[in-house]
Design a protein around this motif. Sequence first.
Motif, PDB file in Angstrom:
ATOM      1  N   ALA A 204     -72.813  52.357 -26.839  1.00  0.00           N
ATOM      2  CA  ALA A 204     -72.368  50.477 -25.807  1.00  0.00           C
ATOM      3  C   ALA A 204     -71.810  51.158 -24.883  1.00  0.00           C
ATOM      4  O   ALA A 204     -70.506  51.849 -24.198  1.00  0.00           O
ATOM      5  CB  ALA A 204     -70.852  50.866 -27.050  1.00  0.00           C
TER       6      ALA A 204
ATOM      7  N   GLN B 160     -66.634  63.798 -34.915  1.00  0.00           N
ATOM      8  CA  GLN B 160     -67.032  64.785 -34.219  1.00  0.00           C
ATOM      9  C   GLN B 160     -66.697  65.912 -35.886  1.00  0.00           C
ATOM     10  O   GLN B 160     -67.232  67.286 -35.404  1.00  0.00           O
ATOM     11  CB  GLN B 160     -65.673  65.158 -33.459  1.00  0.00           C
ATOM     12  N   VAL B 161     -65.781  65.383 -36.181  1.00  0.00           N
ATOM     13  CA  VAL B 161     -64.974  66.386 -37.423  1.00  0.00           C
ATOM     14  C   VAL B 161     -66.100  66.989 -38.757  1.00  0.00           C
ATOM     15  O   VAL B 161     -66.222  68.182 -38.547  1.00  0.00           O
ATOM     16  CB  VAL B 161     -63.475  65.629 -37.262  1.00  0.00           C
TER      17      VAL B 161
ATOM     18  N   PRO C 262     -65.743  59.686 -38.861  1.00  0.00           N
ATOM     19  CA  PRO C 262     -64.623  58.896 -40.683  1.00  0.00           C
ATOM     20  C   PRO C 262     -64.385  57.964 -40.380  1.00  0.00           C
ATOM     21  O   PRO C 262     -64.505  56.252 -41.580  1.00  0.00           O
ATOM     22  CB  PRO C 262     -63.544  59.366 -40.525  1.00  0.00           C
ATOM     23  N   ALA C 263     -63.753  57.058 -39.385  1.00  0.00           N
ATOM     24  CA  ALA C 263     -62.985  55.675 -39.082  1.00  0.00           C
ATOM     25  C   ALA C 263     -63.542  54.287 -38.943  1.00  0.00           C
ATOM     26  O   ALA C 263     -63.586  53.728 -39.892  1.00  0.00           O
ATOM     27  CB  ALA C 263     -62.191  56.115 -37.616  1.00  0.00           C
TER      28      ALA C 263
ATOM     29  N   GLN D 150     -66.799  73.646 -30.590  1.00  0.00           N
ATOM     30  CA  GLN D 150     -67.123  73.063 -31.844  1.00  0.00           C
ATOM     31  C   GLN D 150     -68.544  72.465 -32.572  1.00  0.00           C
ATOM     32  O   GLN D 150     -69.687  72.234 -33.314  1.00  0.00           O
ATOM     33  CB  GLN D 150     -66.370  72.657 -33.114  1.00  0.00           C
TER      34      GLN D 150
ATOM     35  N   ASP E 286     -58.742  57.941 -33.938  1.00  0.00           N
ATOM     36  CA  ASP E 286     -58.467  58.446 -32.981  1.00  0.00           C
ATOM     37  C   ASP E 286     -58.804  57.741 -31.910  1.00  0.00           C
ATOM     38  O   ASP E 286     -58.130  58.093 -30.639  1.00  0.00           O
ATOM     39  CB  ASP E 286     -59.470  60.263 -32.960  1.00  0.00           C
TER      40      ASP E 286
ATOM     41  N   GLY F 190     -69.230  53.753 -33.326  1.00  0.00           N
ATOM     42  CA  GLY F 190     -68.508  54.584 -33.782  1.00  0.00           C
ATOM     43  C   GLY F 190     -68.416  54.899 -35.378  1.00  0.00           C
ATOM     44  O   GLY F 190     -68.511  54.484 -35.884  1.00  0.00           O
TER      45      GLY F 190
ATOM     46  N   ASP G   1     -74.072  54.077 -32.867  1.00  0.00           N
ATOM     47  CA  ASP G   1     -73.014  55.237 -32.662  1.00  0.00           C
ATOM     48  C   ASP G   1     -74.224  56.064 -31.317  1.00  0.00           C
ATOM     49  O   ASP G   1     -75.179  56.192 -31.412  1.00  0.00           O
ATOM     50  CB  ASP G   1     -72.425  56.465 -33.902  1.00  0.00           C
ATOM     51  N   GLU G   2     -73.672  56.420 -30.336  1.00  0.00           N
ATOM     52  CA  GLU G   2     -74.295  57.201 -29.348  1.00  0.00           C
ATOM     53  C   GLU G   2     -75.041  58.190 -30.147  1.00  0.00           C
ATOM     54  O   GLU G   2     -76.141  59.316 -29.975  1.00  0.00           O
ATOM     55  CB  GLU G   2     -74.027  57.814 -28.452  1.00  0.00           C
TER      56      GLU G   2
ATOM     57  N   GLY H 227     -56.402  62.434 -36.420  1.00  0.00           N
ATOM     58  CA  GLY H 227     -56.882  63.539 -37.442  1.00  0.00           C
ATOM     59  C   GLY H 227     -57.656  63.252 -38.357  1.00  0.00           C
ATOM     60  O   GLY H 227     -57.793  61.653 -38.068  1.00  0.00           O
ATOM     61  N   ALA H 228     -58.247  63.274 -38.974  1.00  0.00           N
ATOM     62  CA  ALA H 228     -59.097  62.837 -39.952  1.00  0.00           C
ATOM     63  C   ALA H 228     -59.131  61.751 -40.985  1.00  0.00           C
ATOM     64  O   ALA H 228     -59.980  60.957 -41.154  1.00  0.00           O
ATOM     65  CB  ALA H 228     -60.843  64.473 -40.303  1.00  0.00           C
TER      66      ALA H 228
ATOM     67  N   THR I 257     -64.350  54.724 -31.039  1.00  0.00           N
ATOM     68  CA  THR I 257     -64.430  55.611 -30.709  1.00  0.00           C
ATOM     69  C   THR I 257     -64.044  56.974 -30.236  1.00  0.00           C
ATOM     70  O   THR I 257     -64.660  57.845 -29.411  1.00  0.00           O
ATOM     71  CB  THR I 257     -64.893  54.387 -28.950  1.00  0.00           C
ATOM     72  N   GLY I 258     -62.836  57.071 -31.377  1.00  0.00           N
ATOM     73  CA  GLY I 258     -63.245  58.109 -31.604  1.00  0.00           C
ATOM     74  C   GLY I 258     -62.138  59.089 -30.012  1.00  0.00           C
ATOM     75  O   GLY I 258     -62.135  58.378 -29.167  1.00  0.00           O
TER      76      GLY I 258
HETATM   77  C1  LIG Z   1     -65.050  68.675 -31.979  1.00  0.00           C
HETATM   78  C2  LIG Z   1     -63.675  68.255 -33.052  1.00  0.00           C
HETATM   79  C3  LIG Z   1     -63.359  68.961 -33.547  1.00  0.00           C
HETATM   80  C4  LIG Z   1     -62.480  68.237 -34.919  1.00  0.00           C
HETATM   81  N1  LIG Z   1     -61.686  68.680 -35.835  1.00  0.00           N
HETATM   82  C5  LIG Z   1     -61.620  67.931 -36.507  1.00  0.00           C
HETATM   83  C6  LIG Z   1     -60.896  68.991 -37.775  1.00  0.00           C
HETATM   84  O1  LIG Z   1     -61.866  70.162 -38.330  1.00  0.00           O
HETATM   85  N2  LIG Z   1     -59.715  68.506 -38.460  1.00  0.00           N
HETATM   86  C7  LIG Z   1     -59.370  67.416 -38.003  1.00  0.00           C
HETATM   87  O2  LIG Z   1     -58.391  66.887 -38.729  1.00  0.00           O
HETATM   88  N3  LIG Z   1     -59.173  67.096 -36.688  1.00  0.00           N
HETATM   89  C8  LIG Z   1     -60.701  67.189 -35.951  1.00  0.00           C
HETATM   90  N4  LIG Z   1     -60.817  66.713 -35.133  1.00  0.00           N
HETATM   91  C9  LIG Z   1     -60.579  65.557 -34.318  1.00  0.00           C
HETATM   92  C10 LIG Z   1     -60.914  65.104 -34.606  1.00  0.00           C
HETATM   93  O3  LIG Z   1     -61.185  63.902 -33.574  1.00  0.00           O
HETATM   94  C11 LIG Z   1     -60.286  63.791 -35.629  1.00  0.00           C
HETATM   95  O4  LIG Z   1     -60.489  64.192 -36.822  1.00  0.00           O
HETATM   96  C12 LIG Z   1     -61.750  62.945 -36.477  1.00  0.00           C
HETATM   97  O5  LIG Z   1     -63.106  63.323 -36.012  1.00  0.00           O
HETATM   98  C13 LIG Z   1     -61.710  61.412 -35.855  1.00  0.00           C
HETATM   99  O6  LIG Z   1     -62.168  60.477 -36.027  1.00  0.00           O
HETATM  100  P1  LIG Z   1     -62.990  59.099 -35.357  1.00  0.00           P
HETATM  101  O7  LIG Z   1     -63.985  58.355 -36.622  1.00  0.00           O
HETATM  102  O8  LIG Z   1     -61.760  58.537 -35.193  1.00  0.00           O
HETATM  103  O9  LIG Z   1     -63.408  59.751 -34.802  1.00  0.00           O
HETATM  104  P2  LIG Z   1     -64.838  60.496 -34.038  1.00  0.00           P
HETATM  105  O10 LIG Z   1     -65.367  61.048 -35.366  1.00  0.00           O
HETATM  106  O11 LIG Z   1     -65.051  61.354 -32.444  1.00  0.00           O
HETATM  107  O12 LIG Z   1     -65.497  59.568 -34.073  1.00  0.00           O
HETATM  108  C14 LIG Z   1     -66.606  58.764 -32.867  1.00  0.00           C
HETATM  109  C15 LIG Z   1     -67.893  58.391 -32.431  1.00  0.00           C
HETATM  110  O13 LIG Z   1     -68.152  57.121 -32.019  1.00  0.00           O
HETATM  111  C16 LIG Z   1     -69.074  57.652 -31.085  1.00  0.00           C
HETATM  112  N5  LIG Z   1     -68.948  56.801 -29.995  1.00  0.00           N
HETATM  113  C17 LIG Z   1     -67.755  57.366 -28.991  1.00  0.00           C
HETATM  114  N6  LIG Z   1     -67.433  56.002 -28.134  1.00  0.00           N
HETATM  115  C18 LIG Z   1     -68.707  55.275 -27.949  1.00  0.00           C
HETATM  116  C19 LIG Z   1     -70.001  55.137 -27.192  1.00  0.00           C
HETATM  117  N7  LIG Z   1     -69.795  54.171 -25.985  1.00  0.00           N
HETATM  118  N8  LIG Z   1     -71.172  53.844 -27.655  1.00  0.00           N
HETATM  119  C20 LIG Z   1     -71.515  54.919 -29.240  1.00  0.00           C
HETATM  120  N9  LIG Z   1     -71.075  55.985 -30.157  1.00  0.00           N
HETATM  121  C21 LIG Z   1     -69.810  55.880 -29.380  1.00  0.00           C
HETATM  122  C22 LIG Z   1     -69.027  59.102 -31.353  1.00  0.00           C
HETATM  123  O14 LIG Z   1     -70.772  59.092 -30.529  1.00  0.00           O
HETATM  124  C23 LIG Z   1     -68.832  59.766 -32.006  1.00  0.00           C
HETATM  125  O15 LIG Z   1     -69.604  59.867 -32.812  1.00  0.00           O
HETATM  126  C24 LIG Z   1     -62.240  66.978 -34.663  1.00  0.00           C
HETATM  127  C25 LIG Z   1     -62.113  66.464 -33.207  1.00  0.00           C
HETATM  128  C26 LIG Z   1     -63.388  67.478 -32.322  1.00  0.00           C
HETATM  129  C27 LIG Z   1     -63.442  66.279 -30.243  1.00  0.00           C
END
Ligand SMILES: Cc1cc2nc3c(=O)[nH]c(=O)nc-3n(C[C@H](O)[C@H](O)[C@H](O)COP(=O)(O)OP(=O)(O)OC[C@H]3O[C@@H](n4cnc5c(N)ncnc54)[C@H](O)[C@@H]3O)c2cc1C
Lengths: 99, 449
Positions: free
Chosen positions: B82, B38-39, B10-11, B134, B296, B7, B30-31, B302-303, B110-111
């Motif tokens: 993955a 996402q964000v 941001p994380a 979005q 997430d 993934g 990342d896929e 959140g982000a 993985t979000g």
């Molecule tokens: C469309 C959308 C918009 C959002 N907008 C906001 C916002 O404006 N402000 C806010 O605070 N929060 C927002 N959020 C909440 C948001 O999920 C989090 O803020 C933030 O993106 C989480 O970060 P993350 O790194 O945990 O996961 P994500 O940003 O979701 O990243 C996870 C990544 O893991 C990858 N992944 C997952 N499974 C696999 C796998 N099996 N193999 C390979 N890659 C994989 C995905 O492709 C993705 O790129 C939004 C959420 C979504 C779904």
Amino acid sequence: MAGTTVRVGPPVPQDIRCTIDGRAVTAASGDTVLTAALLHGHVLRHLEFGGAPRAGFCLMGACQDCWMWTESGARLRACTTPVAEGMRLLTAAPSGWPA
Amino acid sequence: MTVLIVGAGPAGIAAAGVLAQHGVRPVLLDENATPGGQVWRRLRDEAALDTLLGGEAAHYRRIHAQFAALRPDIEYRPGTLAWAIDGGTLHIAGDGRAEALRFTRLILATGATDRTLPLPGWTLPGVFTLGGAQALLKGQGCAIGRRVVFCGASPLLYIAALQYVRMGVTVAAVLDTTPLHRKLMAAPRLLADARTLWRGVQAMAALRRRGVPIRSGVRLRQFVGEQRVQGVAFDTGGQTVTIGCDAVATGFGLKPETQLAELAGATLRFDPASRQFLPAADADGRCADALYVAGDGGAIGGADAAEASGALAAYAALADTGVAVDARARAALRREVQRRRRFQRGLADAFAWPAHWIAALPDATLLCRCEAITAGELREAVRRDLGVREVNRGKALTRCGMGRCQGRFCGLAAAELIAAEASIPLAGVGHLRAQAPVKPIARGMVGAA
Ligand SMILES: Cc1cc2nc3c(=O)[nH]c(=O)nc-3n(C[C@H](O)[C@H](O)[C@H](O)COP(=O)(O)OP(=O)(O)OC[C@H]3O[C@@H](n4cnc5c(N)ncnc54)[C@H](O)[C@@H]3O)c2cc1C
Ligand code: FES
């Protein structure tokens, strides 16, 4: 024909030609198959069970409700597959193929 | 040591940054074809950045600049899924090839995907998830329609609707299913993150200023249409009204992508606040030997919480292998994550998931989109002698949750329906077990692994 989705922002060059159910459509480099199909129509596929029209749902590779067929019998996930020159896409299985 | 991070949101980016700082070169896969998650999903047309993201554009620039600077110090593998884990091996697929990677530490970032609620008509073409609306706008520079209704229960309703308005799309209405008084009740906890609260309030005000109708406490009834969606029917003032549209974005909060964590040996535990099962982890995201979750995918935060928890997980992985790390930085990150998650629990109340609607669904409503299983079919399986009390049993008997999405979009609703129909607590109904591959991969690749 106007489709479900609509481009925002400045126009992009339509440099890719493909077909959907035999109908010629144009697309832009960087478009996914889903974008190309829904800019020109409203359906990506027909459900295996009962044939209801579907047009994707999650738009991020998670729901699998956007798989389309190609005329050669391959399947692809429309929301994550880049559209390519000469693709011949179908919203239902080619005749002779099991769904 | 080999550290794999799944993934590049941001994380995952924050985790990779901390590892690189300590001389470890992680593999970040990342896929998606581009980083940002996402964000901070990469905009197709970055000229629209300030218009689309407004005050958040600076954060987008910072993350992508940070990633570019990091790039030489990590092994980045975009377009790579993955799909399974066994022991110390992660199975991946990309570019038409499958591969098995050994690891000593695995960080799952993985979000999440949208939590959706089945309603009559939710499978009609033109009805999309809120996150999807979005994703299409950012990643493809396209709107899901010309006249869009945003509905559900989520702070992202307002953020997404405002992004659409800013890009010149007509928003027919924002239909928020939680009443205003719930938000006021949650306000004390929301003050844990006053800046984010203020952003949300500003988004609502900006929509009002632009004349977008906003309704709170709405009871949604149906997405109306024959071959495609043409309107949303909801109750207001004792009667049902329909608002016309050509597309719908709907979402009720987020659902963590926990499948890989489960396959890697994490225990999933019921979280009463969000009514879902989450990986059991300590304050640093440790779930099992050599396994960490961040962002997430561990708990919705959140982000900003995603960034902080990604860094924390990386510090934990380093410390666990005997690398000396900055104790004060870790303590500060732990406080930051706790504060942001407290805020999220407040949000979960302010934008409550209307579980009781599921109990009231008409029998004919599709619950499982993939296999076309109705609410009535699952109810019937609960009602019969020795009826279903557990969600995996329900899946075996009815096929609800057996389709290609692996229950991502029906699993939570199916569990709620079983709990309501059998009058038993939701925690006991369980969650759909993850199965490899966690997403479909092209035929032929599994054999090649
Ligand atoms: C469309 C959308 C918009 C959002 N907008 C906001 C916002 O404006 N402000 C806010 O605070 N929060 C927002 N959020 C909440 C948001 O999920 C989090 O803020 C933030 O993106 C989480 O970060 P993350 O790194 O945990 O996961 P994500 O940003 O979701 O990243 C996870 C990544 O893991 C990858 N992944 C997952 N499974 C696999 C796998 N099996 N193999 C390979 N890659 C994989 C995905 O492709 C993705 O790129 C939004 C959420 C979504 C779904
Ligand atoms: S629209 Fe959900 S996977 Fe493509």
